[in-house]
Motif scaffolding. Structure first.
Motif, PDB file in Angstrom:
ATOM      1  N   LEU A 124       0.696  -1.255  -0.216  1.00  0.00           N
ATOM      2  CA  LEU A 124      -0.042   0.013  -0.009  1.00  0.00           C
ATOM      3  C   LEU A 124       0.878   1.140   0.098  1.00  0.00           C
ATOM      4  CD1 LEU A 124      -2.976   1.328   0.277  1.00  0.00           C
ATOM      5  CD2 LEU A 124      -2.480   1.072   2.751  1.00  0.00           C
ATOM      6  N   ALA A 125       0.612   2.130  -0.905  1.00  0.00           N
ATOM      7  CA  ALA A 125       1.322   3.292  -0.839  1.00  0.00           C
ATOM      8  C   ALA A 125       1.006   4.308   0.176  1.00  0.00           C
ATOM      9  CB  ALA A 125       1.099   4.116  -2.161  1.00  0.00           C
ATOM     10  N   LEU A 126       1.967   4.714   0.924  1.00  0.00           N
ATOM     11  CA  LEU A 126       1.800   5.501   1.978  1.00  0.00           C
ATOM     12  C   LEU A 126       1.739   7.186   1.752  1.00  0.00           C
ATOM     13  CD1 LEU A 126       4.406   3.969   4.642  1.00  0.00           C
ATOM     14  CD2 LEU A 126       1.874   3.718   4.397  1.00  0.00           C
ATOM     15  N   VAL A 127       0.657   7.473   1.158  1.00  0.00           N
ATOM     16  CA  VAL A 127       0.324   8.615   0.551  1.00  0.00           C
ATOM     17  C   VAL A 127      -0.486   9.715   1.707  1.00  0.00           C
ATOM     18  CG1 VAL A 127      -0.954  10.060  -1.352  1.00  0.00           C
ATOM     19  CG2 VAL A 127      -0.082   7.831  -1.631  1.00  0.00           C
ATOM     20  N   GLU A 128      -0.048  10.930   1.921  1.00  0.00           N
ATOM     21  CA  GLU A 128      -0.314  11.620   3.031  1.00  0.00           C
ATOM     22  C   GLU A 128      -1.947  12.069   2.831  1.00  0.00           C
ATOM     23  OE1 GLU A 128       0.987  15.134   5.969  1.00  0.00           O
ATOM     24  OE2 GLU A 128       2.368  14.861   4.364  1.00  0.00           O
TER      25      GLU A 128
END
Length: 474
Positions: free
Chosen positions: A119-123
Motif C-alpha cells: 500500500l502506498a503511504l500517501v499523506e
C-alpha cells in the motif's frame, strides 16, 4: 484455704484462657474474611493478566525483538527496497509466529504486508502512518484494516545513526481476540475492556463494543459509566468500583498497560465473588468450632488435674491394681502347679528416690504407672506382672527359658530408656535395671527371686540401665 486458693487461681486462669481464645478467634475470622476477599480479587485478576500477556504483550515483545534484528534494518535502510526480499522475510515470519507482519518504509513510502499486498503511504489517504510518525512513542497500538479489522502494534525502526527508517509491525485479527475473549468469559464469568487514553474502547469481550469502520465506542456511551458520579469520571479511577449492568452487580478492577497508554477494566460478577468469600467464611467458622472444642478439652483437663490434686485418693492408678507380694505367692503356686519351667525378671527403676525428691511423689507415681503400662504391653497373656517393692516390679514368665527371658528384659530396658517422660516433667529421663533368674524345677518363690535380686544388684553395681542374669545351680 490452700484448696480454695488453688481453685481461685484455676478459675482466673480459665477466664484468661477463654478471653484470649475469643479475641484470637474473632481476629482470625476477620483476617480470614479479608484474606479471602483479597484472594478472590487476585484470583479474578490472574486469568486477565495471563490473557494480556499472551494476547497483547507477547506480540509487542515479538515485534520489538524482531524490529532490532540486523536483517530487518538492512532491508529498510537501502535506497532501493528489494521488494522480493521484503515479502519473503515477512511471509517467513508469518509462518513462524502465526501473526500478520508488515513493513512501512519511510524511504519508499510504501507498506509491505506478509500476505503479499502493498500500500502506498500517501499523506491524506493513509492517516495512521503520518499520525504515529510524528509521535514520540516508539510503540503504538491501533485498530485498522477495516474490511477485516486487525489489532496492530507498530514499532519505529531506526538505523545505527538514529535515522528513522519506518515502521515494523505485527497484527492480529479481531476475530481471534473475540474467540479468546469468549473462552475466558465462559470459563471465568467476567468481561473486560481495553480502553485508550481518550476513553475509546480498543478491544472488548463484548463483541458489540469493538470498533467498526474506524467508529470506536467511547466509555461515555456506556450506561453504567454514565451513571457514575462526575468526580469519579473526572478522576478516571474505577478500581474497586461497584456497578450494575442489566440488573447484575459487578466489581471493577483496573490493570494498566503503560506500553500503549491503555487501561484494562475487568468487570467481575459479584455473585461469584460472594460465593467464594462465603466458602472462606464457612471454613473460618469450622476452624473456630475446632478451636473451641480444643479449648473445651483444655478446660476439661485442667479441671481433671485440679480434681486430682484435691482428691488424689479418688484416682486409682495402674500400679494399685497390680498384685502385691502376698497375692504373688498364691499366683506363683498356681503357676508352678501347671508348668515345669519358669523365668523371673525383677525390674528396678533407676534413681527412683531422686525422682521423688526432685519432682515430687506425684511424679514418682506417674513414672510407676508409665513403666508398668509399658511392661504390660509387651507380656504374653499368661505372664504375670506384680509389685515387688516401692520401686521394683516382678515378672513371672511360665514356660520361658533364660535366653528368651534375657531378650525380653533387653527389649524392655531399651523401650523404657526411650520412653517420653511425663508431659509435666520434660527434663526427666527414665531408665531401669533388670535381674533375670530361671528354674527348670519346682522351687519356692523366695529362692527363685533371691537369684534374680543378686542379678539386679549386679546390674546396679555395673552402672544401671543394664540386664544381668543369675541362674540356679541344680
Amino acid at each position: 484455704m490452700n484448696a480454695f486458693r488453688t481453685l481461685h487461681r484455676s478459675i482466673l486462669l480459665l477466664f484468661a484462657v477463654v478471653v484470649i481464645a475469643i479475641v484470637t478467634l474473632v481476629h482470625f475470622s476477620i483476617s480470614k474474611i479479608v484474606a479471602e476477599q483479597s484472594r478472590a480479587q487476585q484470583q479474578s485478576l490472574s486469568p486477565a493478566v495471563s490473557l494480556i500477556v499472551s494476547q497483547i504483550l507477547k506480540p509487542l515483545h515479538v515485534s520489538e525483538a524482531l524490529g532490532k534484528s540486523r536483517e530487518l534494518v538492512q532491508l529498510m535502510e537501502h535506497q532501493d527496497i528489494n521488494e522480493t526480499e521484503v515479502f519473503a522475510a515477512l511471509e517467513r515470519l508469518e509462518q513462524e509466529f502465526g501473526l500478520t507482519f508488515f513493513i512501512a518504509s519511510d524511504q519508499a513510502r510504501m507498506q509491505y504486508n506478509s500476505d503479499g499486498t502493498k500500500l502506498a503511504l500517501v499523506e491524506g489517504e493513509v492517516s495512521w502512518y503520518f499520525k504515529y510518525r510524528d509521535r514520540e512513542a516508539d510503540a503504538v497500538a491501533d485498530i485498522g484494516k477495516w474490511e477485516n479489522p486487525h489489532f496492530y502494534i507498530d514499532n519505529k525502526i531506526y538505523d545505527d545513526a538514529g535515522k528513522f527508517l519506518g515502521f515494523f509491525g505485527v497484527g492480529k485479527s479481531l476475530k481471534s481476540f473475540v474467540s479468546v475473549f469468549d473462552t475466558y468469559k465462559r470459563q471465568y464469568g467476567y468481561d473486560f475492556l481495553f480502553v485508550d487514553g481518550n476513553g475509546d474502547v480498543m478491544l472488548s469481550s463484548d463483541a458489540t463494543l469493538n470498533a467498526r469502520q474506524s467508529d470506536f465506542t467511547n466509555l461515555s456511551e456506556l450506561a453504567w459509566y454514565a451513571s457514575l458520579p462526575d468526580p469519579v469520571k473526572a478522576q478516571n479511577d474505577l478500581n474497586n468500583r461497584l456497578i450494575t449492568i442489566d440488573g447484575e452487580d459487578y466489581l471493577i478492577a483496573e490493570v494498566g498497560l503503560p506500553q500503549f497508554g491503555w487501561t484494562v477494566y475487568l468487570l467481575s460478577p459479584l455473585d461469584d465473588r460472594q460465593a467464594e468469600i462465603s466458602q472462606g467464611f464457612i471454613f473460618s467458622v469450622v476452624t473456630m468450632l475446632v478451636v473451641i472444642f480444643a479449648l473445651f478439652l483444655l478446660i476439661y483437663n485442667l479441671l481433671y488435674y485440679f480434681r486430682r490434686d484435691m482428691q488424689p485418693e479418688l484416682i486409682i492408678r495402674n500400679t494399685h491394681r497390680l498384685p502385691d507380694r502376698n497375692q504373688l505367692e498364691q499366683t506363683y503356686q498356681d503357676i508352678v502347679a501347671e508348668n515345669t519351667t519358669l523365668s523371673v525378671i525383677l525390674v528396678d527403676i533407676d534413681n527412683f528416690i531422686q525422682i521423688n525428691d526432685q519432682f515430687g511423689r506425684n511424679a514418682g507415681d506417674d513414672v510407676l504407672d508409665k513403666v508398668s503400662g509399658f511392661i504390660s504391653s509387651h507380656l504374653r497373656e499368661n505372664d504375670v506382672l506384680g509389685r515387688w517393692s516401692s520401686e521394683e516390679f516382678i515378672i513371672l514368665l511360665p514356660e520361658m527359658g533364660p535366653r528368651e527371658a534375657q531378650e525380653l528384659a533387653q527389649t524392655l530396658r531399651h523401650g523404657i530408656a526411650i520412653l517420653p517422660p511425663p508431659s509435666d516433667y520434660p527434663e526427666m529421663h527414665l531408665t531401669a535395671s533388670f535381674g533375670v533368674s530361671f528354674s527348670a524345677s519346682k522351687r519356692n518363690l523366695n529362692e527363685l527371686t533371691a537369684h534374680a535380686e543378686d542379678a539386679l544388684y549386679q546390674a546396679r553395681r555395673d552402672g544401671r540401665n543394664l540386664v544381668r542374669v543369675q541362674l540356679i545351680d541344680d
